[in-house]
Motif scaffolding. Structure first.
Motif, PDB file in Angstrom:
ATOM      1  N   ASN A  70      -2.780   4.986   3.713  1.00 25.55           N
ATOM      2  CA  ASN A  70      -3.418   4.521   2.754  1.00 25.55           C
ATOM      3  C   ASN A  70      -3.512   2.851   3.170  1.00 25.55           C
ATOM      4  O   ASN A  70      -4.516   2.652   2.324  1.00 25.55           O
ATOM      5  CB  ASN A  70      -1.663   3.677   1.545  1.00 25.55           C
ATOM      6  N   ALA A 112      -7.662   2.262   1.969  1.00 22.92           N
ATOM      7  CA  ALA A 112      -7.832   1.359   1.113  1.00 22.92           C
ATOM      8  C   ALA A 112      -9.125   0.530   1.930  1.00 22.92           C
ATOM      9  O   ALA A 112      -9.409  -0.563   1.349  1.00 22.92           O
ATOM     10  CB  ALA A 112      -6.828   0.334   0.749  1.00 22.92           C
ATOM     11  N   MET A 146      -1.030   4.205  -3.158  1.00 21.08           N
ATOM     12  CA  MET A 146      -3.548   4.573  -3.601  1.00 21.08           C
ATOM     13  C   MET A 146      -3.732   5.622  -5.306  1.00 21.08           C
ATOM     14  O   MET A 146      -4.763   5.794  -5.526  1.00 21.08           O
ATOM     15  CB  MET A 146      -4.137   5.927  -2.161  1.00 21.08           C
ATOM     16  N   LYS A 172       0.550  -1.480  -0.147  1.00 21.84           N
ATOM     17  CA  LYS A 172      -0.109  -0.109  -0.024  1.00 21.84           C
ATOM     18  C   LYS A 172       0.951   1.432   0.049  1.00 21.84           C
ATOM     19  O   LYS A 172       0.161   2.215   0.839  1.00 21.84           O
ATOM     20  CB  LYS A 172      -1.094   0.171   1.286  1.00 21.84           C
ATOM     21  N   ALA A 179       1.554  -0.075  -6.168  1.00 22.75           N
ATOM     22  CA  ALA A 179       1.443   0.129  -5.219  1.00 22.75           C
ATOM     23  C   ALA A 179       1.748  -0.555  -4.458  1.00 22.75           C
ATOM     24  O   ALA A 179       2.409  -0.279  -3.268  1.00 22.75           O
ATOM     25  CB  ALA A 179      -0.629  -0.878  -5.069  1.00 22.75           C
TER      26      ALA A 179
END
Length: 344
Positions: free
Chosen positions: A136, A140, A53, A50, A59
């Motif tokens: 992130n 997410a 984004m 992550k 990612a």
């Protein structure tokens, strides 16, 4: 500039003139630098799925965090020990550079005095990277909001009192010397602070010790939030720490801690004015007085100075940016010259 002119500057040094008032030095003449550059100290790799984004950026990946950015300048015939300058809360190395009203900063002043200057950005601040993965993850939906790191920014209103411009926002202490006409430029220096999201000791602390060793000895000069960092670095390893100058520290070592490391180098703890008028700062001054007394009782070479007590009144928490900043720097350079010559 001709070679003859350059040689004359190097040999004779920079002329010290008096400007504004008899106690406020102004240095003029070409600034001669033998070398300058930048590098990082410390750091570790972290990997996450992550890191981004943004749809156009992959990612997953690996980045480096916890490193401390260092920008240095060294004059010809530099003095034995350079000065490492560490900023405080919500700020960056800009603290030590040109003042908000455009005057010479301490990085240049001490360079002109013959000291190499190493100005750092703390880990996770300024040009020292931070890790976006935890944010992130929450964005997410892969982690709960309560896992978000603690991040803060000091607003202008509370910072006014914290920096002792006055008792509350918009009110100033009598004779206070921070250049409020240039406060708009000062507020631009403020950045978000990750301090409460980082491990203890702050990753900057071991990096300071590593830098001091890399330089074969250095003065660690800290401010405010970072005021305790040189002491924490010395507690890990005193090697390379030639002296500690802690300016307006938010904390000093506890008198109940092992004070042995602090008996091995000269130490100066320096505060400005209006300390007793500040509920935040008066207790900190008291505890630092107790630390200095305890360190000296064990054979240390520590000194605590409150500027109005030596005839320099009116200084805020940001005394390296106050209108008499060069007067203070001149006093400090003499203290350093003496302390480093005699070992305290």
């Amino acid at each position: 500039m001709t070679a003859r002119t350059l040689a004359a500057l190097v040999v004779a040094g920079v002329t010290l003139l008096v400007g504004g008032c008899a106690s406020q030095p102004t240095m003029q003449g070409d600034l001669v630098i033998a070398k300058q550059g930048s590098f990082f100290v410390g750091g570790r790799e972290v990997r996450s799925d992550k890191m981004s984004m943004v749809p156009t950026v992959t990612a997953a990946g690996t980045i480096v965090v916890d490193q401390m950015y260092v920008r240095y300048q060294v004059p010809p015939s530099a003095k034995r020990f350079p000065i490492v300058m560490v900023h405080g809360c919500c700020l960056t190395g800009k603290t030590w550079e040109t003042t908000p009203d455009g005057r010479m900063g301490w990085d240049e002043f001490f360079l002109r005095k013959g000291y190499g200057t190493y100005v750092v950005d703390q880990a996770w601040r300024g040009r020292s990277a931070w890790n976006p993965a935890a944010i992130n993850q929450v964005k997410a939906g892969a982690a709960a909001p309560d896992t978000l790191p603690t991040l803060f920014a000091a607003g202008q209103e509370p910072a006014w009192a914290i920096f002792r411009f006055g008792p509350e926002h918009g009110k100033t202490f009598p004779g206070m010397k921070f250049p409020l006409d240039a406060q708009a430029e000062f507020w631009k220096q403020m950045v978000p602070d990750w301090f409460n999201a980082l491990p203890m000791p702050n990753p900057t602390v071991p990096s300071l010790g590593e830098l001091a060793r890399k330089l074969n000895g250095a003065v660690l000069m800290s401010h405010s939030q970072s005021g305790i960092y040189p002491f924490q670095a010395a507690a890990l390893d005193t090697t390379g720490i030639a002296a500690i100058v802690s300016i307006e520290p938010s904390a000093c070592p506890a008198v109940t801690s092992d004070l042995t490391p602090y008996t091995k180098m000269p130490i100066l703890v320096l505060y400005g004015d209006y300390m007793e008028l500040s509920p935040r700062w008066a207790p900190r001054l008291k505890l630092c007085r107790e630390f200095v007394a305890a360190a000296n009782a064990r054979g240390g070479k520590a000194q605590l100075v409150v500027l109005p007590e030596i005839g320099i009144p009116g200084n805020s928490h940001m005394l390296m940016q106050d209108t008499n900043s060069l007067e203070i720097a001149e006093w400090l350079s003499k203290w350093l010259d003496g302390a480093l010559r005699t070992g305290g």
